[in-house]
Design a protein around this motif. Structure first.
Motif, PDB file in Angstrom:
ATOM      1  N   LEU A   1       0.677  -1.463   0.168  1.00 27.20           N
ATOM      2  CA  LEU A   1      -0.206  -0.252   0.280  1.00 27.20           C
ATOM      3  C   LEU A   1       1.044   1.626   0.091  1.00 27.20           C
ATOM      4  O   LEU A   1       0.675   2.668  -0.634  1.00 27.20           O
ATOM      5  CB  LEU A   1      -1.206   0.251   1.630  1.00 27.20           C
ATOM      6  CG  LEU A   1      -2.505  -1.026   1.303  1.00 27.20           C
ATOM      7  CD1 LEU A   1      -2.647  -1.143   2.206  1.00 27.20           C
ATOM      8  CD2 LEU A   1      -3.283  -0.744   0.167  1.00 27.20           C
ATOM      9  N   ASN A   2       1.492   1.515   0.425  1.00 24.93           N
ATOM     10  CA  ASN A   2       3.199   2.266   0.739  1.00 24.93           C
ATOM     11  C   ASN A   2       3.525   2.869  -0.553  1.00 24.93           C
ATOM     12  O   ASN A   2       3.288   3.639  -0.696  1.00 24.93           O
ATOM     13  CB  ASN A   2       3.922   2.007   2.197  1.00 24.93           C
ATOM     14  CG  ASN A   2       3.524   2.282   2.952  1.00 24.93           C
ATOM     15  OD1 ASN A   2       2.346   3.010   3.227  1.00 24.93           O
ATOM     16  ND2 ASN A   2       4.054   1.559   4.511  1.00 24.93           N
TER      17      ASN A   2
ATOM     18  N   LEU B   1       2.274   1.782  -3.843  1.00 25.51           N
ATOM     19  CA  LEU B   1       0.960   2.007  -3.958  1.00 25.51           C
ATOM     20  C   LEU B   1       0.665   3.726  -4.400  1.00 25.51           C
ATOM     21  O   LEU B   1       0.307   4.305  -4.685  1.00 25.51           O
ATOM     22  CB  LEU B   1      -0.777   1.158  -4.181  1.00 25.51           C
ATOM     23  CG  LEU B   1      -0.163   0.762  -4.554  1.00 25.51           C
ATOM     24  CD1 LEU B   1      -1.280  -0.541  -4.081  1.00 25.51           C
ATOM     25  CD2 LEU B   1      -0.216   0.116  -6.005  1.00 25.51           C
ATOM     26  N   LYS B   2       0.894   4.480  -3.201  1.00 23.32           N
ATOM     27  CA  LYS B   2       0.356   5.428  -2.623  1.00 23.32           C
ATOM     28  C   LYS B   2       1.737   6.343  -3.493  1.00 23.32           C
ATOM     29  O   LYS B   2       1.482   6.907  -3.605  1.00 23.32           O
ATOM     30  CB  LYS B   2       0.750   5.591  -1.302  1.00 23.32           C
ATOM     31  CG  LYS B   2      -0.442   4.909  -0.788  1.00 23.32           C
ATOM     32  CD  LYS B   2      -0.706   5.489   1.125  1.00 23.32           C
ATOM     33  CE  LYS B   2      -1.591   4.820   1.562  1.00 23.32           C
ATOM     34  NZ  LYS B   2      -1.809   5.206   3.189  1.00 23.32           N
ATOM     35  N   ALA B   3       3.177   6.169  -2.918  1.00 22.17           N
ATOM     36  CA  ALA B   3       3.943   6.810  -3.966  1.00 22.17           C
ATOM     37  C   ALA B   3       3.868   6.989  -5.369  1.00 22.17           C
ATOM     38  O   ALA B   3       4.141   7.510  -5.791  1.00 22.17           O
ATOM     39  CB  ALA B   3       5.935   5.653  -3.740  1.00 22.17           C
ATOM     40  N   ILE B   4       3.644   5.728  -5.786  1.00 21.60           N
ATOM     41  CA  ILE B   4       3.550   5.645  -7.078  1.00 21.60           C
ATOM     42  C   ILE B   4       2.282   6.587  -7.762  1.00 21.60           C
ATOM     43  O   ILE B   4       2.382   7.492  -8.429  1.00 21.60           O
ATOM     44  CB  ILE B   4       2.945   3.955  -7.849  1.00 21.60           C
ATOM     45  CG1 ILE B   4       4.532   3.289  -7.388  1.00 21.60           C
ATOM     46  CG2 ILE B   4       2.451   3.928  -9.314  1.00 21.60           C
ATOM     47  CD1 ILE B   4       3.855   2.256  -7.845  1.00 21.60           C
ATOM     48  N   ARG B   5       1.082   6.797  -7.421  1.00 21.43           N
ATOM     49  CA  ARG B   5       0.101   7.836  -7.139  1.00 21.43           C
ATOM     50  C   ARG B   5       0.778   9.104  -7.150  1.00 21.43           C
ATOM     51  O   ARG B   5       0.958  10.183  -7.649  1.00 21.43           O
ATOM     52  CB  ARG B   5      -1.134   7.256  -6.128  1.00 21.43           C
ATOM     53  CG  ARG B   5      -1.932   5.993  -6.955  1.00 21.43           C
ATOM     54  CD  ARG B   5      -2.342   5.769  -5.737  1.00 21.43           C
ATOM     55  NE  ARG B   5      -3.933   6.591  -6.086  1.00 21.43           N
ATOM     56  CZ  ARG B   5      -4.644   6.772  -5.242  1.00 21.43           C
ATOM     57  NH1 ARG B   5      -5.269   5.347  -4.181  1.00 21.43           N
ATOM     58  NH2 ARG B   5      -5.920   7.526  -5.014  1.00 21.43           N
ATOM     59  N   GLN B   6       1.539   9.373  -6.108  1.00 20.50           N
ATOM     60  CA  GLN B   6       1.682  10.323  -5.641  1.00 20.50           C
ATOM     61  C   GLN B   6       3.253  10.801  -7.040  1.00 20.50           C
ATOM     62  O   GLN B   6       2.710  12.415  -7.606  1.00 20.50           O
ATOM     63  CB  GLN B   6       2.730  10.561  -4.317  1.00 20.50           C
ATOM     64  CG  GLN B   6       1.824  10.509  -3.821  1.00 20.50           C
ATOM     65  CD  GLN B   6       2.000  10.582  -1.408  1.00 20.50           C
ATOM     66  OE1 GLN B   6       3.818  10.274  -1.757  1.00 20.50           O
ATOM     67  NE2 GLN B   6       1.556  10.609  -1.452  1.00 20.50           N
ATOM     68  N   ALA B   7       3.565   9.838  -7.307  1.00 20.77           N
ATOM     69  CA  ALA B   7       4.993  10.112  -8.414  1.00 20.77           C
ATOM     70  C   ALA B   7       4.557  10.427  -9.695  1.00 20.77           C
ATOM     71  O   ALA B   7       5.131  11.003 -10.974  1.00 20.77           O
ATOM     72  CB  ALA B   7       5.739   8.895  -8.608  1.00 20.77           C
TER      73      ALA B   7
END
Length: 82
Positions: free
Chosen positions: A10-11, A13-19
């Motif tokens: 999940l962390n 996936l969140k980082a990918i969505r932010q980038a």
């Protein structure tokens, strides 16, 4: 079969969505479609896999003239060549 995600997943996936926010992904997809339309085989393959998915079994061999014609049409559609 569990669909539960590992906490680290999940962390990531969140980082990918932010980038890569949705607007950036839209730009990437627009460019990929443009490249596919001008004959870029890699772009076409990426879109085919993304939109339809990878084949789950080997292709059935085509036979006869009709099969050869379909194969040519498929190659032209996917790779811009026969």
């Amino acid at each position: 079969m569990s669909t539960e995600k590992h906490p680290n997943e999940l962390n990531y996936l969140k980082a990918i969505r932010q980038a890569c926010p949705l607007e950036t992904w839209q730009e990437i997809m627009t460019k990929t479609v443009e490249q596919a339309k001008t004959g870029d085989a890699d772009a076409r393959l990426f879109l085919a896999f993304f939109l339809v998915g990878r084949p789950t079994r080997p292709a059935t061999p085509l036979s006869g003239i009709a099969g050869a014609e379909e194969s040519i049409k498929l190659n032209e559609m996917l790779f811009g060549q026969s």
